[in-house]
Write an enzyme that holds these catalytic residues in place. Structure first.
Site, short mmCIF file in Angstrom:
data_model
loop_
_atom_site.label_atom_id
_atom_site.label_comp_id
_atom_site.label_asym_id
_atom_site.label_seq_id
_atom_site.Cartn_x
_atom_site.Cartn_y
_atom_site.Cartn_z
N ILE A 32 17.65 13.78 3.11
CA ILE A 32 19.02 13.99 2.63
C ILE A 32 19.76 12.65 2.60
O ILE A 32 20.49 12.34 1.66
CB ILE A 32 19.74 15.03 3.50
CG1 ILE A 32 18.94 16.34 3.52
CG2 ILE A 32 21.15 15.28 2.98
CD1 ILE A 32 19.44 17.39 4.50
N ILE A 54 11.02 5.99 11.87
CA ILE A 54 10.11 6.91 12.59
C ILE A 54 9.80 8.10 11.68
O ILE A 54 8.66 8.52 11.56
CB ILE A 54 10.75 7.38 13.92
CG1 ILE A 54 10.86 6.20 14.89
CG2 ILE A 54 9.95 8.53 14.55
CD1 ILE A 54 11.65 6.51 16.15
N THR A 137 24.15 21.60 11.35
CA THR A 137 23.19 22.59 10.82
C THR A 137 23.69 24.02 11.01
O THR A 137 24.42 24.31 11.98
CB THR A 137 21.85 22.45 11.57
OG1 THR A 137 21.01 23.54 11.23
CG2 THR A 137 22.02 22.45 13.08
N TYR A 161 17.06 22.51 19.01
CA TYR A 161 17.55 21.72 17.87
C TYR A 161 19.02 22.08 17.58
O TYR A 161 19.89 21.19 17.52
CB TYR A 161 16.67 22.01 16.65
CG TYR A 161 17.28 21.58 15.35
CD1 TYR A 161 17.50 20.23 15.07
CD2 TYR A 161 17.67 22.53 14.38
CE1 TYR A 161 18.08 19.84 13.87
CE2 TYR A 161 18.24 22.14 13.19
CZ TYR A 161 18.45 20.80 12.94
OH TYR A 161 19.03 20.42 11.75
N ALA A 297 8.83 32.48 15.64
CA ALA A 297 9.82 32.69 16.69
C ALA A 297 11.16 32.06 16.30
O ALA A 297 11.21 30.96 15.77
CB ALA A 297 9.33 32.07 18.00
N GLY A 298 12.23 32.80 16.58
CA GLY A 298 13.57 32.23 16.42
C GLY A 298 14.12 32.26 15.01
O GLY A 298 15.16 31.64 14.75
#
Ligand code: UDP
Length: 342
Positions: A32, A54, A137, A161, A297-298
């Protein structure tokens, strides 16, 4: 379904009414961030990119921008970059983004997205930066009780996160109160698509659209559907896909002096995993076999943004709202760059 010419999806946005300024873009070599840098150069801003590489790609950085390789953990390097660039505003895209990884290695997320990012905040204060525009987010909302999601809905992240991003939002509030560093925090829904020259090239790809497109690219035999028993019309999760260039245009608007606070950025339309795959089939003209797998999951069943606040307060106008246009731009970029950035 036709595949629009990518030239229709390129070209500059109508320039927002913001005088050109010096900006530093942390994470400007990422997906982005690099598309934003392209738009910001086009709009006449003087851009410095600060990126550790990275996850980012040097080749993704617009040649009109100055590039400095550095890590936010290195306070002296961060401060030196801010001073050298004479940054009036900082755009902070430099976060780790993999939900699954954050649940295995939360330290990595809290260290980079919170602790290292504090170095950037402090360096901004020291260098006299006026504003930060932060990439937050939809994951800060966790499992919302209803959609569309408005900015003041409860923030109950269900992964490390999302929590790391929410923690940084809290820091921004205190730095504004105490140091006068103004901010805009954007909660992105599902970023997707590409500009004519820059697209999504994560070293480990977890996102739906690029994974589905690996099949017509000949890189995978089939794509996975994670969960077919959700309480949605076709049993698969519904997400709000927003074109990366529309995200970029919101960031340009965030540079207006009066722009401040938290904003959701989405299309306002939800598409299921199956609908995304069908659109990918139509756009590419290729068959895409699927393998139904258990739920990941999640994953909340349904995430759709209300972006009314960004539209009304910032004058934001998402331009590439049709899912076919979003997928087409991604397909054209991936077809031209099947191995991402070299
Ligand atoms: N998904 C899927 N197969 C994949 C990747 C993702 O079925 O190969 C599903 C995922 O479970 C979620 C939706 O697609 O319901 C969007 O996932 P993505 O990782 O793109 O974005 P998220 O909403 O998790 O940020």
């Amino acid at each position: 379904m036709g595949c629009p010419d990518i030239r229709e999806l390129s070209g500059p946005f109508p320039a927002p009414n913001v005088p050109p300024m010096n900006i530093l873009v942390a994470g400007g070599a990422g997906y982005i961030g690099s598309v934003f840098v392209e738009e910001a150069c086009e709009a006449g801003h003087t851009v410095t990119v600060f990126d550790s590489l990275i996850e980012g790609h040097r080749e993704a950085v617009d040649p009109r921008a100055t590039f400095i390789q550095g890590d936010l953990a290195d306070h002296a390097a961060t401060l030196a970059a801010l001073r050298a660039s004479k940054a009036e505003a900082v755009l902070h895209f430099a976060g780790f983004i993999m939900v699954g990884e954050s649940m295995q290695n939360p330290t990595k997320y809290f260290r980079n997205n919170v602790s290292n990012s504090i170095e950037l905040l402090d360096a901004c204060v020291q260098a006299g930066v006026k504003k930060m525009v932060f990439s937050s987010t939809a994951a800060v909302f966790g499992m919302p009780e209803r959609v569309p999601i408005e900015e003041d809905f409860p923030k109950l992240p269900v992964n490390a996160y999302g929590e790391s991003k929410l923690m940084f939002e809290a820091l921004l509030r205190w730095y504004k109160k105490i140091h006068g560093l103004d901010y805009v925090a954007f909660r992105y829904f599902n970023a997707a698509g590409a500009s004519a020259t820059r697209g999504e090239a994560h070293r480990i790809e977890t996102h739906l659209i690029p994974n589905v497109l690996k099949v017509p690219l000949g890189q995978k035999e089939n794509c996975a559907i994670f969960g077919t028993d959700y309480p949605t019309p076709d049993g698969t999760c519904i997400r709000d896909y927003i074109h990366v260039r529309d995200l970029a245009s919101a960031h340009l608007l965030a540079l207006k002096p009066e722009a401040s606070g938290h904003f959701n950025l989405g299309n306002g339309e939800g598409y299921s995993v199956r609908e995304v795959i069908e659109t990918c089939k139509a756009v590419t003209g290729k068959d895409i076999p699927v393998v139904e797998q258990p739920r990941r999951a999640g994953d909340p069943p349904r995430l759709i943004a209300s972006s009314a606040k960004a539209i009304n307060e910032l004058g934001w106008q998402p331009r590439f709202r049709a899912l076919a246009d979003i997928v087409s731009s991604a397909w054209q970029w991936h077809s031209a760059n099947p191995d991402g950035y070299q």
